[in-house]
Design a protein around this motif. Structure first.
Motif, PDB file in Angstrom:
ATOM      1  N   ASP A 161       0.844  -1.192   0.000  1.00 17.54           N
ATOM      2  CA  ASP A 161       0.000   0.000   0.000  1.00 17.54           C
ATOM      3  C   ASP A 161       0.882   1.245   0.000  1.00 17.54           C
ATOM      4  N   PRO A 162       1.103   1.877  -1.165  1.00 19.10           N
ATOM      5  CA  PRO A 162       1.987   3.044  -1.267  1.00 19.10           C
ATOM      6  C   PRO A 162       1.547   4.230  -0.423  1.00 19.10           C
ATOM      7  N   GLY A 163       0.270   4.286  -0.054  1.00 17.35           N
ATOM      8  CA  GLY A 163      -0.213   5.431   0.703  1.00 17.35           C
ATOM      9  C   GLY A 163      -0.165   5.256   2.208  1.00 17.35           C
ATOM     10  N   ALA A 164       0.266   4.096   2.674  1.00 20.87           N
ATOM     11  CA  ALA A 164       0.187   3.795   4.110  1.00 20.87           C
ATOM     12  C   ALA A 164       1.383   4.313   4.904  1.00 20.87           C
ATOM     13  N   THR A 165       2.553   4.401   4.279  1.00 18.39           N
ATOM     14  CA  THR A 165       3.774   4.740   5.012  1.00 18.39           C
ATOM     15  C   THR A 165       4.566   5.811   4.267  1.00 18.39           C
ATOM     16  N   SER A 166       5.666   6.257   4.890  1.00 22.29           N
ATOM     17  CA  SER A 166       6.565   7.240   4.278  1.00 22.29           C
ATOM     18  C   SER A 166       7.996   6.743   4.408  1.00 22.29           C
ATOM     19  N   CYS A 182       8.025  -1.449  -0.513  1.00 22.53           N
ATOM     20  CA  CYS A 182       9.209  -2.308  -0.483  1.00 22.53           C
ATOM     21  C   CYS A 182      10.182  -1.933   0.621  1.00 22.53           C
ATOM     22  N   GLN A 183      10.305  -0.641   0.923  1.00 26.71           N
ATOM     23  CA  GLN A 183      11.195  -0.209   2.003  1.00 26.71           C
ATOM     24  C   GLN A 183      10.770  -0.825   3.330  1.00 26.71           C
ATOM     25  N   ASP A 184       9.459  -0.860   3.592  1.00 30.58           N
ATOM     26  CA  ASP A 184       8.944  -1.401   4.851  1.00 30.58           C
ATOM     27  C   ASP A 184       9.107  -2.916   4.911  1.00 30.58           C
ATOM     28  N   TYR A 185       8.833  -3.591   3.802  1.00 27.40           N
ATOM     29  CA  TYR A 185       9.017  -5.043   3.733  1.00 27.40           C
ATOM     30  C   TYR A 185      10.477  -5.396   4.012  1.00 27.40           C
ATOM     31  N   ALA A 186      11.396  -4.636   3.400  1.00 26.24           N
ATOM     32  CA  ALA A 186      12.823  -4.913   3.579  1.00 26.24           C
ATOM     33  C   ALA A 186      13.263  -4.659   5.015  1.00 26.24           C
ATOM     34  N   HIS A 187      12.849  -3.530   5.589  1.00 22.24           N
ATOM     35  CA  HIS A 187      13.239  -3.228   6.972  1.00 22.24           C
ATOM     36  C   HIS A 187      12.731  -4.289   7.939  1.00 22.24           C
ATOM     37  N   LEU A 188      11.515  -4.780   7.719  1.00 20.45           N
ATOM     38  CA  LEU A 188      10.966  -5.810   8.612  1.00 20.45           C
ATOM     39  C   LEU A 188      11.780  -7.093   8.523  1.00 20.45           C
ATOM     40  N   MET A 189      12.091  -7.519   7.319  1.00 20.47           N
ATOM     41  CA  MET A 189      12.872  -8.755   7.166  1.00 20.47           C
ATOM     42  C   MET A 189      14.259  -8.599   7.777  1.00 20.47           C
ATOM     43  N   ILE A 190      14.871  -7.440   7.586  1.00 24.24           N
ATOM     44  CA  ILE A 190      16.185  -7.174   8.172  1.00 24.24           C
ATOM     45  C   ILE A 190      16.111  -7.232   9.694  1.00 24.24           C
ATOM     46  N   ALA A 191      15.086  -6.611  10.267  1.00 21.75           N
ATOM     47  CA  ALA A 191      14.950  -6.574  11.724  1.00 21.75           C
ATOM     48  C   ALA A 191      14.794  -7.974  12.305  1.00 21.75           C
ATOM     49  N   VAL A 192      13.993  -8.813  11.657  1.00 22.88           N
ATOM     50  CA  VAL A 192      13.798 -10.187  12.146  1.00 22.88           C
ATOM     51  C   VAL A 192      15.109 -10.954  12.079  1.00 22.88           C
ATOM     52  N   CYS A 193      15.826 -10.855  10.955  1.00 21.34           N
ATOM     53  CA  CYS A 193      17.099 -11.561  10.814  1.00 21.34           C
ATOM     54  C   CYS A 193      18.093 -11.116  11.889  1.00 21.34           C
ATOM     55  N   ARG A 194      18.185  -9.821  12.121  1.00 26.61           N
ATOM     56  CA  ARG A 194      19.130  -9.317  13.117  1.00 26.61           C
ATOM     57  C   ARG A 194      18.728  -9.714  14.526  1.00 26.61           C
ATOM     58  N   GLY A 215       4.270  -4.147 -20.669  1.00 27.42           N
ATOM     59  CA  GLY A 215       5.128  -3.148 -21.278  1.00 27.42           C
ATOM     60  C   GLY A 215       5.224  -1.853 -20.514  1.00 27.42           C
ATOM     61  N   ASN A 216       4.542  -1.744 -19.376  1.00 29.34           N
ATOM     62  CA  ASN A 216       4.561  -0.514 -18.589  1.00 29.34           C
ATOM     63  C   ASN A 216       5.175  -0.758 -17.219  1.00 29.34           C
ATOM     64  N   ALA A 217       5.989   0.188 -16.795  1.00 28.81           N
ATOM     65  CA  ALA A 217       6.573   0.085 -15.448  1.00 28.81           C
ATOM     66  C   ALA A 217       6.696   1.483 -14.874  1.00 28.81           C
ATOM     67  N   ASP A 218       5.978   1.775 -13.793  1.00 27.42           N
ATOM     68  CA  ASP A 218       6.053   3.108 -13.212  1.00 27.42           C
ATOM     69  C   ASP A 218       7.191   3.193 -12.209  1.00 27.42           C
ATOM     70  N   PHE A 219       7.351   4.363 -11.596  1.00 24.58           N
ATOM     71  CA  PHE A 219       8.476   4.610 -10.696  1.00 24.58           C
ATOM     72  C   PHE A 219       8.496   3.632  -9.526  1.00 24.58           C
ATOM     73  N   GLU A 220       7.311   3.392  -8.923  1.00 25.67           N
ATOM     74  CA  GLU A 220       7.264   2.525  -7.751  1.00 25.67           C
ATOM     75  C   GLU A 220       7.694   1.106  -8.086  1.00 25.67           C
ATOM     76  N   GLN A 221       7.412   0.667  -9.319  1.00 22.57           N
ATOM     77  CA  GLN A 221       7.763  -0.690  -9.708  1.00 22.57           C
ATOM     78  C   GLN A 221       9.242  -0.800 -10.091  1.00 22.57           C
ATOM     79  N   ALA A 222       9.781   0.221 -10.760  1.00 21.73           N
ATOM     80  CA  ALA A 222      11.137   0.134 -11.286  1.00 21.73           C
ATOM     81  C   ALA A 222      12.197   0.361 -10.208  1.00 21.73           C
ATOM     82  N   SER A 223      12.034   1.399  -9.399  1.00 20.15           N
ATOM     83  CA  SER A 223      12.958   1.623  -8.287  1.00 20.15           C
ATOM     84  C   SER A 223      12.517   0.742  -7.128  1.00 20.15           C
ATOM     85  N   HIS A 224      13.465   0.007  -6.567  1.00 22.03           N
ATOM     86  CA  HIS A 224      13.052  -1.038  -5.644  1.00 22.03           C
ATOM     87  C   HIS A 224      14.046  -1.176  -4.497  1.00 22.03           C
ATOM     88  N   ALA A 225      13.614  -1.861  -3.438  1.00 19.89           N
ATOM     89  CA  ALA A 225      14.471  -2.181  -2.296  1.00 19.89           C
ATOM     90  C   ALA A 225      14.246  -3.629  -1.905  1.00 19.89           C
TER      91      ALA A 225
END
Length: 288
Positions: A161-166, A182-194, A215-225
């Motif tokens: 949900d792109p509108g839920a977090t910053s 993706c930033q939130d998903y990544a931070h959560l996985m990192i926190a659990v591993c650590r 054939g279409n890819a917007d900013f949220e899809q192309a830039s990723h974490a």
């Protein structure tokens, strides 16, 4: 696979601003999974670039624009060849007991301490420990399989949900919301591993998906974490909990750090009023 990336960041101001000092981390890495054959940076207004590597080995371009300006444009173009082969399944893997013993050794912990200690984004809280308790070590074949299951759990239990977090959202808040990007998903996985002593780091880059999106890819899809986790006896492996896949040829890595703060693509300060930001990213497959 040969992939071309065009990335444009544009700031516009209704009144002239001055004394703009900036850092950009938009140079693709060259490693065992990818090779950066070409990379260029264009700045407007024109500025001299100072290039160096930061503590984590990321390429940084720094510059300043002191004269008044109402627009700033940063354009980067890169050509990267990625490797199309399996990741963890084909690499050496130790038995679970040996992996855990290696992880407990002082030399191991000292070597990867930056990626084991929590940060503001990846704080270990009672809520996080409760979430992590879903996957005890003794229920996994080894730490590679444990990490894969963790990625799947995050993917299944969270809503994109792109509108839920910053960009300032911490794991503590994301866990309450059970949604984010993706930033939130990544931070959560990192926190659990650590939280269990497994070194894990935040990765910034691009994800080629246009052939999956008609054939279409917007900013949220192309830039990723995504996440890289160090499996004892195997090495660093990439996992994307946002899409529940291991890193493959579709992923182009820019850099890594302890969390988002270490690898912000573009950051800076200036004198003047707040401006408007526009980012466009185009990721194309040139050749298989």
């Amino acid at each position: 696979m040969k992939i071309q990336i065009n990335h444009t960041t544009r700031y516009t101001y209704t009144e002239p601003v001055t004394d703009s000092v900036n850092e950009i981390r938009l140079t693709p890495r060259t490693n065992y999974r990818q090779s950066c054959f070409h990379h260029e940076v264009e700045i407007f207004p024109p500025a001299n670039l100072l290039t160096y590597e930061d503590f984590f080995g990321n390429r940084v371009h720094a510059y300043s624009v002191n004269k008044p300006h109402t627009e700033m444009v940063i354009h980067t173009r890169a050509t990267v060849v990625t490797v199309d082969k399996a990741q963890g399944a084909d690499l050496p893997r130790l038995p679970l007991e040996e992996q855990i013993e290696l992880m407990k050794e002082e030399d191991f912990q000292n070597r990867y301490t930056e990626y084991i200690l929590p940060t503001r984004y990846t704080e270990v809280t009672p809520e996080l420990m409760e979430f992590a308790s879903q996957h005890p070590f003794d229920e996994a074949e080894d730490l590679y399989e444990w990490t894969r299951k963790l990625s799947t759990t995050i993917y299944e239990q969270f809503t994109y949900d792109p509108g839920a977090t910053s960009v300032n959202t911490t794991v503590k808040k994301a866990l309450k919301l059970k949604r984010g990007v993706c930033q939130d998903y990544a931070h959560l996985m990192i926190a659990v591993c650590r939280s269990v002593g497994l070194p894990s780091r935040y990765v910034s880059g691009y994800h080629y998906v246009s052939d999956l999106q008609g054939g279409n890819a917007d900013f949220e899809q192309a830039s990723h974490a995504w996440v890289e986790t160090h499996i004892p006896g195997t090495g660093w492996l990439g996992f994307d909990p946002t899409n529940d896949v291991e890193v493959n040829w579709r992923y182009v890595k820019l850099g890594h750090g302890r969390d988002y703060k270490d690898i912000v693509p573009v950051k800076g300060v200036y004198r003047g009023i707040q401006g408007q930001l526009e980012v466009t990213v185009d990721v194309q497959l040139l050749d298989k």
